[in-house]
Structure formats: C-alpha cells, structure tokens
Design a protein around this motif. Structure first.
Motif, PDB file in Angstrom:
ATOM      1  N   GLU A   3       0.490   3.880   9.129  1.00  0.00           N
ATOM      2  CA  GLU A   3       1.192   2.799   8.449  1.00  0.00           C
ATOM      3  C   GLU A   3       1.735   1.821   9.485  1.00  0.00           C
ATOM      4  O   GLU A   3       2.475   2.218  10.386  1.00  0.00           O
ATOM      5  N   VAL A   4       1.354   0.572   9.347  1.00  0.00           N
ATOM      6  CA  VAL A   4       1.873  -0.502  10.191  1.00  0.00           C
ATOM      7  C   VAL A   4       2.702  -1.402   9.284  1.00  0.00           C
ATOM      8  O   VAL A   4       2.201  -1.930   8.286  1.00  0.00           O
ATOM      9  N   SER A  21       1.171  -5.951   8.205  1.00  0.00           N
ATOM     10  CA  SER A  21       1.303  -4.644   7.549  1.00  0.00           C
ATOM     11  C   SER A  21      -0.064  -4.172   7.093  1.00  0.00           C
ATOM     12  O   SER A  21      -0.859  -4.961   6.569  1.00  0.00           O
ATOM     13  N   LEU A  22      -0.329  -2.902   7.301  1.00  0.00           N
ATOM     14  CA  LEU A  22      -1.570  -2.298   6.831  1.00  0.00           C
ATOM     15  C   LEU A  22      -1.411  -0.784   6.787  1.00  0.00           C
ATOM     16  O   LEU A  22      -0.497  -0.221   7.385  1.00  0.00           O
ATOM     17  N   CYS A  23      -2.315  -0.146   6.042  1.00  0.00           N
ATOM     18  CA  CYS A  23      -2.302   1.304   5.913  1.00  0.00           C
ATOM     19  C   CYS A  23      -3.744   1.797   5.953  1.00  0.00           C
ATOM     20  O   CYS A  23      -4.606   1.260   5.250  1.00  0.00           O
ATOM     21  N   VAL A  24      -4.006   2.806   6.796  1.00  0.00           N
ATOM     22  CA  VAL A  24      -5.355   3.362   6.923  1.00  0.00           C
ATOM     23  C   VAL A  24      -5.260   4.872   6.767  1.00  0.00           C
ATOM     24  O   VAL A  24      -4.490   5.535   7.460  1.00  0.00           O
ATOM     25  N   SER A  25      -6.064   5.421   5.864  1.00  0.00           N
ATOM     26  CA  SER A  25      -6.030   6.851   5.561  1.00  0.00           C
ATOM     27  C   SER A  25      -6.988   7.620   6.461  1.00  0.00           C
ATOM     28  O   SER A  25      -7.938   7.057   7.015  1.00  0.00           O
ATOM     29  N   PRO A  26      -6.775   8.933   6.597  1.00  0.00           N
ATOM     30  CA  PRO A  26      -7.708   9.769   7.368  1.00  0.00           C
ATOM     31  C   PRO A  26      -9.132   9.648   6.842  1.00  0.00           C
ATOM     32  O   PRO A  26      -9.369   9.627   5.631  1.00  0.00           O
ATOM     33  N   THR A  32       5.445   1.162  13.553  1.00  0.00           N
ATOM     34  CA  THR A  32       4.155   1.842  13.410  1.00  0.00           C
ATOM     35  C   THR A  32       4.430   3.314  13.161  1.00  0.00           C
ATOM     36  O   THR A  32       5.050   3.981  13.987  1.00  0.00           O
ATOM     37  N   ARG A  33       3.993   3.806  11.993  1.00  0.00           N
ATOM     38  CA  ARG A  33       4.159   5.216  11.656  1.00  0.00           C
ATOM     39  C   ARG A  33       2.830   5.924  11.868  1.00  0.00           C
ATOM     40  O   ARG A  33       1.866   5.704  11.138  1.00  0.00           O
ATOM     41  N   THR A  36       0.070 -11.085   7.787  1.00  0.00           N
ATOM     42  CA  THR A  36      -0.605 -10.624   6.576  1.00  0.00           C
ATOM     43  C   THR A  36       0.143 -11.067   5.317  1.00  0.00           C
ATOM     44  O   THR A  36      -0.181 -10.636   4.215  1.00  0.00           O
ATOM     45  N   VAL A  37       1.154 -11.918   5.484  1.00  0.00           N
ATOM     46  CA  VAL A  37       1.834 -12.514   4.336  1.00  0.00           C
ATOM     47  C   VAL A  37       1.753 -14.031   4.483  1.00  0.00           C
ATOM     48  O   VAL A  37       1.546 -14.558   5.569  1.00  0.00           O
TER      49      VAL A  37
END
Length: 265
Positions: free
Chosen positions: A14-15, A34-39, A71-72, A220-221
């Motif tokens: 998670e960014v 902001s973005l989210c990438v899954s395994p 950044t998570r 991203t906004v």
C-alpha cells in the motif's frame, strides 16, 4: 519444483499519499501518489523519460527519501525487497563467476552456497533461461547480465520486487519468452512486482495494471498544476473485470498519447 506462495492475499503493498523531491535544486517529482498491489500481481509504471518513474520505485524501496506519505510493505519490517536497477552491470564483481555473484548477494550469503546456487539454477530453469553461470561478467553480453540480475532478484525469494526496465537489453525472442515465464513465476510465488516499462508489448503481456504518468510533477489525484497519473486495469490481459468498471479512456489509447507526448487530457 513449483514455487511456494509466501504471502497471504491480504498482504498487499500500500502506497498512501506518497511524495518525493529532488534535493538539489529542490524539484517536486510527485506528490499524493496512492496505489495498492496484491500478492501475485504485476504493476507496470509507464511514461516518458524523466517523468519520475525510477524515483517512485526508489521511494517505495526506501532508497530515496519520501517527503510525505506512507509505504506499507506486505510483511512490515520482515518484507524481503529486491531491486533491479537500470545500472545492473555495476552490480556484478568482475573477478567472480555469475554463480558466485548471485550467491554472494543472496540473503544466506556464502554460508548457504550450495542451497542458494541450487535455487538460482532452479529459477533459471523456471524462467526458461539458458545462462552459463560459470562465466564471468566480462564474458557476458548486456542481455546475459540483465537476465542474471533478474534471476538474482527472484532467487532471493522477495515479497516485493522492484525492477527498472528489466527486459530492455534482451532480444525480441528471449524477451517474449521471459515475460511469459516471469509473469507465471510472480503469480505462483505470490510476489508483488512493480516494473518500469517502456514498450507496449511488455505492458500488455505482463501487467495486471499500469500506472500511466504523463509528466512530472505528477499525482494520482486531480490537483491543479500537477499532472494526473492514471491507474488502469489491463483489460487485454484479464477480461474478467467487474461489471460497471469500464474505463473512461482505453488502456492502449492513453499510453499511445503518452508516447506521442500529448499526455493525459
């Protein structure tokens, strides 16, 4: 041997509202990204030269200090992160064989030589690469070293892989085959992959989604003078998108506009 998934589906990258600048002179590269990438997913980062694609990867990896945001990582401080830079040639010791280079920089180091060397050979086989690991870097072409750099990164069994143009030095046939085997490896292992890419073929064949950056500074906004980077699903790769989630602009058309210098309108 099949690769064992290492991350559960809820352990995404998670960014959140990330921002970064160049220090001297101070120049904003991006903010509020902001973005989210899954395994098991591949996110492509696409845009013109100098727009800040590499800086985004470096900020996520912790190699470039972020000025804002969070950044998570998928496994917190225990996350294994692998980074493949554009300057992969400089990451090899000229006096050592490719095998020794790959082993020395692995998490176990020389203490686990046999197991690590076997892992690297297995990764080569899974990717369909015919690399002679007994060669020294000076005996290898740029394409061979780029393949070795990618094998080294995957051989460390990363939770998060960040790679900057990892197929740029490969010929068309090898690149095509490697893209397919790389995507299969990422999906099976549960690795999260962020790749800076410059060609449409790589994006279409590899990426679940792509962050299209028209220019810098970007976000991203929607935000005034900042160019809006657009996160798009790759419908050409996966046509199982939910109903009602159609894009306002097509995936390929927007990227073509970026390539042509028109940006996002």
């Amino acid at each position: 041997m099949a690769t064992t998934p290492r991350a559960s589906p809820d352990r995404a990258l998670e960014v959140i509202d990330l921002g970064a600048t160049y220090a001297d002179p101070p120049v904003t590269v991006f903010r509020d990204v902001s973005l989210c990438v899954s395994p098991g997913q591949v996110l492509g980062v696409f845009g013109p030269n100098g727009c800040g694609k590499t800086t985004l990867l470096r900020a996520i990896a912790g190699l470039h200090a972020a000025t804002s945001g969070t950044t998570r990582l998928p496994r917190g401080p225990d996350t294994r992160v692998a980074f493949v830079p554009q300057g992969y040639r400089q990451s090899f010791f000229g006096w050592a064989s490719l095998e020794l280079n790959l082993v020395m920089t692995a998490p176990a180091g020389l203490s686990g030589y046999r197991a690590t060397a076997a892992t690297m050979r297995r990764i080569c086989a899974e990717l369909g690469l015919d690399l002679d690991l007994s060669l020294r870097p000076g005996q290898c072409s740029g394409g061979m070293l780029q393949q070795a750099a990618l094998v080294r990164a995957l051989g460390s069994e990363p939770d998060l892989l960040l790679a900057d143009e990892p197929f740029s030095a490969l010929d068309v046939e090898i690149a095509g085959s490697l893209r397919r085997s790389f995507r299969a490896h990422v999906a099976e292992s549960g690795t999260i992959a962020l790749l800076v890419l410059h060609d449409l073929a790589s994006i279409v064949e590899l990426c679940d989604r792509v962050l299209v950056i028209p220019d810098k500074p970007y976000t991203t906004v929607s935000a005034g003078a900042h160019a809006e980077a657009v996160l798009l699903d790759n419908r050409l790769l996966d046509r199982r998108a939910a109903e009602g989630a159609a894009e306002d602009v097509s995936f390929v058309d927007l990227m073509k506009r970026v390539l042509e210098g028109a940006g996002h309108g």
